[in-house]
Motif scaffolding. Structure first.
Motif, short mmCIF file in Angstrom:
data_model
loop_
_atom_site.label_atom_id
_atom_site.label_comp_id
_atom_site.label_asym_id
_atom_site.label_seq_id
_atom_site.Cartn_x
_atom_site.Cartn_y
_atom_site.Cartn_z
N PRO A 16 0.80 -1.24 0.00
CA PRO A 16 0.00 0.00 0.00
C PRO A 16 0.82 1.28 0.00
O PRO A 16 0.44 2.26 -0.61
CB PRO A 16 -0.83 -0.12 1.30
N SER A 46 -6.53 5.35 5.52
CA SER A 46 -6.90 4.58 4.33
C SER A 46 -5.64 4.25 3.53
O SER A 46 -4.71 5.04 3.47
CB SER A 46 -7.86 5.37 3.45
N THR A 47 -5.60 3.06 2.96
CA THR A 47 -4.45 2.62 2.18
C THR A 47 -4.90 2.20 0.79
O THR A 47 -6.06 1.87 0.57
CB THR A 47 -3.73 1.43 2.85
N ARG A 48 -3.94 2.21 -0.13
CA ARG A 48 -4.24 1.83 -1.51
C ARG A 48 -4.42 0.32 -1.61
O ARG A 48 -3.54 -0.45 -1.21
CB ARG A 48 -3.07 2.27 -2.41
N PRO A 49 -5.54 -0.18 -2.14
CA PRO A 49 -5.75 -1.62 -2.28
C PRO A 49 -4.82 -2.22 -3.33
O PRO A 49 -4.29 -1.51 -4.18
CB PRO A 49 -7.22 -1.73 -2.70
N SER A 95 -4.82 -1.86 -7.74
CA SER A 95 -5.86 -0.84 -7.84
C SER A 95 -5.79 -0.10 -9.16
O SER A 95 -4.70 0.15 -9.70
CB SER A 95 -5.71 0.16 -6.68
#
Length: 474
Positions: free
Chosen positions: A386, A462-465, A468
């Motif tokens: 992430p 929040s983190t990057r899936p 993505s």
């Protein structure tokens, strides 16, 4: 996982009979180097062919990179005084530790890479060789992954997110594989010329645009003028914590730690004794680019500086025009790290086989296969982690503390342990290398703590899936 044997125990280009006794002093290393070069030049694929000028281009191609554009952010955290002091001190440490590395390699000219360097520096310790091999692959492949992600970010920015980000990452990965096929660093050095020129153009355009626009557009505290008028300051602003300050220091320090690549570069020079000339060119270029553009950037962006600083530009056209040139160094630097990593793995696989240095289908097939695997793993890392920036800080604190400091303090001790305090000059150099060791241990301790805390803070939000398609434009 077990890697191949160290340089004096493995086959391939090294003549183990001639170089069984490798612990002689600096004075008789010339004959060893000449024999190594002569043996290498008998092969189809000749590695020891770089001049010091080409080595200088290769060094500049690696160091004139996007990370320069993160230094304005470091100044915005630390302020002028601690920031500039850290930059200058990091540069001095880089120069002296690199000279120590070169002198040690001249005593042991059969060293091929940083793993061989660690093997000899630690007294022919096989565990040091194996551990350094792991660090080399982990560090380099993660860095290649970071460049895959950066390339996708550049293409996102330039195209206004016209494709899924994963598609852009695939494009960058394929381009990286194709560009990585040359076997010799002499050929890669030609790419480095264009890479350094493009990064220089990106920096120049950024400075022009930063000075031309009325105000920056964005900072980590929000859009301008949320955090007030643009301003600079001598010391860290109120509320700056240890973790933030330490990460800013790491951001500066690790820009000056490319020595993981240097033994491989030196091993492909026709006259390795000339490496200090290449190093002097790099030091001059780095000393200017690592301090002057970031300082100008901080002057115009102030507390709104981002990492990279392109993100702070308020005019989209300015942002795209300057950021576009970064695609070339992003790919070429990935190629340099891939070449060094692939050579380590390739010689582990091929050993003393004639395929290792001949134009055979098996040899070229193995080289291409290793390169595909490296870039594929890097692509996976780029997509599933992430926060690549935080993980690189983690690796930097854990590994670059060895690659930039600890190994060279140990190497100095190995060369001079019988006369560490023989005279005033030797005593001063010994004291300096003790300081180098302490810096490395500090980065390995508090530096690693700060990197872990930054990762924990990012994961709290929040983190990057993974894989993505989200827009990563700056």
């Amino acid at each position: 996982m077990s890697f191949s044997k160290s340089a004096d125990e493995k086959g391939g280009p090294l003549n183990t009979t001639t170089f069984a006794a490798v612990d002689s002093d600096f004075d008789n290393s010339h004959d060893k180097i000449q024999a190594l070069v002569a043996e290498d030049h008998e092969h189809d694929i000749k590695l020891r062919t770089m001049s010091w000028q080409k080595a200088a281009w290769l060094l500049c191609g690696d160091q004139v990179c996007l990370a320069i554009m993160a230094q304005s952010w470091s100044l915005s955290v630390l302020g002028w005084v601690p920031g500039i002091i850290t930059m200058v001190l990091a540069g001095l440490l880089f120069w002296f530790t690199s000279i120590t590395m070169h002198r040690f390699i001249m005593v042991h000219p059969q060293i091929r890479d940083i793993c061989d360097f660690a093997y000899y520096a630690c007294g022919k310790n096989k565990i040091a060789y194996e551990f350094t091999g792991f660090m080399l692959l982990a560090n380099n492949i993660m860095l290649i992954g970071f460049h895959v992600l950066t390339g996708a970010k550049i293409l996102n920015t330039l195209s206004d997110h016209s494709l899924c980000t994963v598609s852009f990452s695939i494009i960058v990965t394929f381009m990286g594989i194709i560009m990585s096929l040359p076997r010799t660093l002499k050929h890669v050095s030609f790419m480095s010329m264009g890479s350094a020129a493009c990064m220089g153009m990106a920096i120049l355009l950024f400075l022009i645009f930063a000075g031309k626009e009325a105000a920056p557009g964005y900072g980590y505290n929000g859009d301008y003028p949320t955090a007030g008028p643009v301003g600079t300051y001598a010391f860290p602003p109120a509320g700056t914590g240890f973790v933030a300050a330490m990460n800013a220091v790491l951001n500066i320090t690790f820009l000056w730690v490319p020595q993981i690549l240097f033994p491989t570069f030196i091993s492909e020079m026709e006259h390795p004794k000339d490496f200090p000339k290449s190093l002097a060119v790099l030091a001059a270029v780095s000393g200017f680019l690592f301090i002057v553009p970031p300082a100008i950037g901080f002057r115009y962006l102030g507390q709104y500086a981002t990492a990279p600083a392109f993100g702070s530009l308020g005019v989209v056209a300015y942002k795209k025009a300057s950021f576009a040139f970064v695609i070339v160094p992003t790919l070429v630097i990935g190629v340099i790290y891939a070449n060094v990593s692939a050579k380590f793995l390739y010689f582990c696989i091929m050993g003393s086989s004639h395929h290792a240095h001949s134009n055979t289908v098996i040899g070229w097939g193995a080289w291409a296969g290793v390169m595909v695997v490296i870039w594929f793993i890097a692509f996976i890392f780029a997509e599933v982690i992430p926060s690549m920036g935080d993980f690189l800080s983690l690796l930097g604190a854990a590994f670059d503390s060895f690659f930039g400091f600890i190994f060279f303090a140990i190497a100095y001790w190995q060369m001079h342990r019988a006369e560490l305090f023989k005279g005033a000059w030797r005593s001063a150099k010994t004291a300096f290398h003790i300081f180098v060791m302490l810096v490395g241990l500090f980065l390995l301790g508090p530096g690693l703590y700060a990197a872990v805390e930054a990762i924990k803070a990012d994961y709290a939000g929040s983190t990057r899936p993974a894989f993505s398609c989200a827009d990563l434009s700056i």
